[in-house]
Design a protein around this motif. Structure first.
Motif, mmCIF file in Angstrom:
data_model
loop_
_atom_site.group_PDB
_atom_site.id
_atom_site.type_symbol
_atom_site.label_atom_id
_atom_site.label_comp_id
_atom_site.label_asym_id
_atom_site.label_seq_id
_atom_site.Cartn_x
_atom_site.Cartn_y
_atom_site.Cartn_z
ATOM 1 N N ARG A 1 0.804 -1.510 0.258
ATOM 2 C CA ARG A 1 -0.012 0.301 0.091
ATOM 3 C C ARG A 1 1.083 0.880 0.671
ATOM 4 O O ARG A 1 0.105 2.329 -1.272
ATOM 5 C CB ARG A 1 -1.380 0.051 1.179
ATOM 6 C CG ARG A 1 -2.040 -1.244 1.456
ATOM 7 C CD ARG A 1 -2.884 -0.771 2.418
ATOM 8 N NE ARG A 1 -4.035 -2.154 2.465
ATOM 9 C CZ ARG A 1 -3.861 -3.275 2.813
ATOM 10 N NH1 ARG A 1 -2.677 -3.958 3.543
ATOM 11 N NH2 ARG A 1 -5.412 -4.012 3.089
ATOM 12 N N PRO B 1 -9.812 -2.952 -4.600
ATOM 13 C CA PRO B 1 -8.547 -3.056 -3.966
ATOM 14 C C PRO B 1 -8.326 -4.272 -4.335
ATOM 15 O O PRO B 1 -6.869 -4.268 -4.188
ATOM 16 C CB PRO B 1 -8.873 -3.704 -2.679
ATOM 17 C CG PRO B 1 -10.531 -2.222 -2.319
ATOM 18 C CD PRO B 1 -11.436 -2.189 -4.229
ATOM 19 N N LEU B 2 -8.733 -5.288 -5.311
ATOM 20 C CA LEU B 2 -8.152 -6.708 -5.553
ATOM 21 C C LEU B 2 -6.953 -6.461 -6.423
ATOM 22 O O LEU B 2 -6.205 -6.609 -6.251
ATOM 23 C CB LEU B 2 -9.049 -7.304 -5.774
ATOM 24 C CG LEU B 2 -8.381 -8.784 -6.727
ATOM 25 C CD1 LEU B 2 -7.455 -9.718 -5.761
ATOM 26 C CD2 LEU B 2 -9.945 -9.431 -6.715
ATOM 27 N N ARG C 1 -3.911 -5.335 -5.069
ATOM 28 C CA ARG C 1 -3.276 -6.803 -5.151
ATOM 29 C C ARG C 1 -2.477 -7.172 -5.847
ATOM 30 O O ARG C 1 -2.113 -8.336 -5.181
ATOM 31 C CB ARG C 1 -3.877 -7.401 -3.928
ATOM 32 C CG ARG C 1 -4.557 -6.990 -2.202
ATOM 33 C CD ARG C 1 -5.502 -7.664 -1.923
ATOM 34 N NE ARG C 1 -6.006 -7.390 -0.683
ATOM 35 C CZ ARG C 1 -4.989 -7.992 0.698
ATOM 36 N NH1 ARG C 1 -4.428 -8.092 0.550
ATOM 37 N NH2 ARG C 1 -6.040 -7.040 1.862
ATOM 38 N N PRO D 1 -4.223 -13.472 -2.932
ATOM 39 C CA PRO D 1 -4.468 -12.178 -2.719
ATOM 40 C C PRO D 1 -6.273 -12.371 -3.085
ATOM 41 O O PRO D 1 -7.005 -11.132 -2.127
ATOM 42 C CB PRO D 1 -3.889 -10.546 -4.263
ATOM 43 C CG PRO D 1 -2.846 -11.437 -4.575
ATOM 44 C CD PRO D 1 -3.382 -13.142 -4.410
ATOM 45 N N VAL D 2 -6.323 -12.562 -3.697
ATOM 46 C CA VAL D 2 -8.600 -12.883 -4.068
ATOM 47 C C VAL D 2 -8.896 -13.351 -2.688
ATOM 48 O O VAL D 2 -10.042 -12.999 -1.977
ATOM 49 C CB VAL D 2 -8.554 -13.527 -4.864
ATOM 50 C CG1 VAL D 2 -10.028 -14.064 -4.862
ATOM 51 C CG2 VAL D 2 -8.205 -13.590 -5.472
ATOM 52 N N GLU E 1 -8.664 -11.145 0.241
ATOM 53 C CA GLU E 1 -9.076 -9.877 0.400
ATOM 54 C C GLU E 1 -10.204 -10.167 1.235
ATOM 55 O O GLU E 1 -11.003 -9.269 1.598
ATOM 56 C CB GLU E 1 -9.031 -9.646 -1.308
ATOM 57 C CG GLU E 1 -10.286 -8.941 -0.965
ATOM 58 C CD GLU E 1 -10.251 -7.293 -1.070
ATOM 59 O OE1 GLU E 1 -10.499 -6.254 -0.968
ATOM 60 O OE2 GLU E 1 -8.565 -7.291 -0.968
ATOM 61 N N ARG E 2 -11.026 -11.336 1.193
ATOM 62 C CA ARG E 2 -12.149 -11.194 1.470
ATOM 63 C C ARG E 2 -11.932 -12.169 3.029
ATOM 64 O O ARG E 2 -12.501 -11.918 3.999
ATOM 65 C CB ARG E 2 -12.756 -13.565 0.681
ATOM 66 C CG ARG E 2 -12.923 -13.511 -0.705
ATOM 67 C CD ARG E 2 -13.776 -14.258 -1.443
ATOM 68 N NE ARG E 2 -13.945 -13.997 -2.272
ATOM 69 C CZ ARG E 2 -15.116 -13.822 -2.589
ATOM 70 N NH1 ARG E 2 -15.864 -13.617 -1.779
ATOM 71 N NH2 ARG E 2 -15.644 -14.207 -4.382
ATOM 72 N N GLU F 1 -10.066 -11.175 5.383
ATOM 73 C CA GLU F 1 -9.627 -9.760 5.248
ATOM 74 C C GLU F 1 -10.938 -8.945 6.109
ATOM 75 O O GLU F 1 -11.294 -7.676 6.741
ATOM 76 C CB GLU F 1 -8.478 -8.508 5.131
ATOM 77 C CG GLU F 1 -7.075 -9.156 4.824
ATOM 78 C CD GLU F 1 -6.239 -8.295 4.764
ATOM 79 O OE1 GLU F 1 -6.562 -6.828 3.859
ATOM 80 O OE2 GLU F 1 -5.029 -8.464 4.586
ATOM 81 N N ARG F 2 -12.453 -9.107 5.382
ATOM 82 C CA ARG F 2 -13.434 -8.572 5.787
ATOM 83 C C ARG F 2 -14.121 -9.554 6.379
ATOM 84 O O ARG F 2 -14.881 -8.728 7.677
ATOM 85 C CB ARG F 2 -14.060 -9.307 4.464
ATOM 86 C CG ARG F 2 -13.727 -7.807 3.144
ATOM 87 C CD ARG F 2 -14.632 -8.361 1.713
ATOM 88 N NE ARG F 2 -14.119 -8.066 0.749
ATOM 89 C CZ ARG F 2 -14.746 -8.284 -0.104
ATOM 90 N NH1 ARG F 2 -16.190 -9.237 -0.575
ATOM 91 N NH2 ARG F 2 -14.569 -7.622 -1.357
ATOM 92 N N HIS G 1 -1.853 -10.984 10.110
ATOM 93 C CA HIS G 1 -2.017 -10.718 8.247
ATOM 94 C C HIS G 1 -0.415 -10.760 7.766
ATOM 95 O O HIS G 1 -0.486 -11.661 6.479
ATOM 96 C CB HIS G 1 -1.982 -8.929 7.701
ATOM 97 C CG HIS G 1 -3.515 -9.313 7.861
ATOM 98 N ND1 HIS G 1 -4.607 -8.025 8.112
ATOM 99 C CD2 HIS G 1 -4.509 -9.992 9.437
ATOM 100 C CE1 HIS G 1 -5.610 -8.160 8.430
ATOM 101 N NE2 HIS G 1 -5.828 -8.949 9.130
ATOM 102 N N GLN H 1 0.099 -14.408 5.511
ATOM 103 C CA GLN H 1 0.408 -14.592 3.733
ATOM 104 C C GLN H 1 1.591 -15.701 3.387
ATOM 105 O O GLN H 1 1.728 -15.956 2.565
ATOM 106 C CB GLN H 1 0.330 -13.269 3.513
ATOM 107 C CG GLN H 1 -0.597 -12.530 3.464
ATOM 108 C CD GLN H 1 -1.165 -11.649 2.174
ATOM 109 O OE1 GLN H 1 -1.208 -11.612 1.141
ATOM 110 N NE2 GLN H 1 -0.690 -10.512 2.457
#
Length: 306
Positions: free
Chosen positions: A111, A173-174, A177, A244-245, A248-249, A251-252, A263, A267
């Protein structure tokens, strides 16, 4: 009862190299991450055992399992062209732990500009060392060439990552990533050919099935380097595109929002010889081979590097 090892060929493939599964087993064997932790003393023992076996002077009482283990260690730690011990970080057996850590951090810290630049620099430094360590040593690379390759690849990776980060600020956002993968792919297209440009200029040694040298081929070098570039990008794709996919899910989820410190480790945890027809070689080299061997050598073999 002692096993008769007089006819044992330590360089013979343990698995059929004409089958995909046989090649997979071979590379799993020599890239076993556990060999990274083997002591220097044991690696030196493995080299001595392999060299003695090649000379036909195997120590009495030696078992086949010992020779196979020695060959595994030898292939994992010593260069196939020079026989010299390779640095630990540059060995292919270090790719799993080393690649997991770097890839995980690149995907996590994408980021901010300083983080992007730092981790792309770390990744390209790692790649440059791996490429140099696993080069075709029959084609020496000068310090100037190595420095130019390293600078060019690092600049390419950073420029791609920074440029795409700016371009994707308004994208979902994806998409952001996936920027690290684009940077890695672009850098591989530059780093590997640059690091091994001497092979493209001078050619690499091609041999027949009995390991007799037949000459040097620039086309074989180009094919080998192209395959390495494609394989490096392909190997990076599953983790750097699918992970990343998944993240992304994840982290929600509420519990993931409460443990942001985990996190990056998460990864990291989730990342986890070529044959060539003679007809592909340069016309003059084809003529030389046919003049010496007739039609008895339909294929040549060379070390394409890793």
């Amino acid at each position: 009862m002692e096993t008769n090892l007089s006819d044992f060929n330590i360089d013979a493939p343990r698995w059929d190299q004409y089958t995909f599964l046989g090649r997979v087993k071979h590379f799993f064997n020599i890239t076993d991450p556990r060999t990274v932790f083997v002591s220097e003393r044991e690696l030196d023992w493995a080299k001595v055992m392999v060299e003695k076996s090649r000379m036909g002077v195997i120590p009495p009482g030696t078992q086949v399992e010992q020779l196979l283990y020695a060959k595994k260690l030898y292939d994992s730690a010593f260069h196939p062209d020079t026989g010299e011990k390779m640095n630990v970080i540059g060995r292919m057996s270090f790719q799993v732990p080393g690649g997991m850590i770097i890839t995980g951090f690149m995907l996590q810290f994408y980021r901010t500009m300083p983080a992007v630049i730092f981790w792309q620099w770390v990744n390209q430094s790692f790649n440059a060392l791996v490429n140099y360590t696993n080069r075709n040593a029959a084609s020496p690379t000068s310090v100037r060439q190595m420095a130019l390759s390293y600078f060019t690849a690092t600049t390419t990776a950073v420029a791609t990552a920074v440029g795409m980060n700016m371009w994707t600020k308004r994208a979902p956002p994806l998409v952001g990533r996936w920027v690290p993968f684009a940077a890695v792919a672009a850098a591989n297209c530059v780093n590997i050919p640059m690091m091994r440009q001497q092979e493209l200029i001078q050619g690499i040694c091609v041999k027949d099935g009995k390991q007799n040298e037949l000459g040097y081929s620039q086309r074989a070098a180009a094919i080998g380097i192209t395959q390495v570039v494609i394989s490096r990008i392909t190997m990076a794709a599953p983790g750097m595109i699918l992970l990343p996919v998944i993240m992304e899910r994840l982290e929600r989820l509420n519990f993931m929002k409460k443990v942001k410190v985990l996190h990056a480790p998460l990864q990291v945890m989730m990342c986890g010889c070529f044959e060539l027809p003679v007809s592909y070689l340069e016309p003059e080299l084809q003529d030389t081979i046919k003049a010496s061997y007739g039609e008895h050598v339909p294929y040549v073999y060379f070390n394409k590097g890793l």
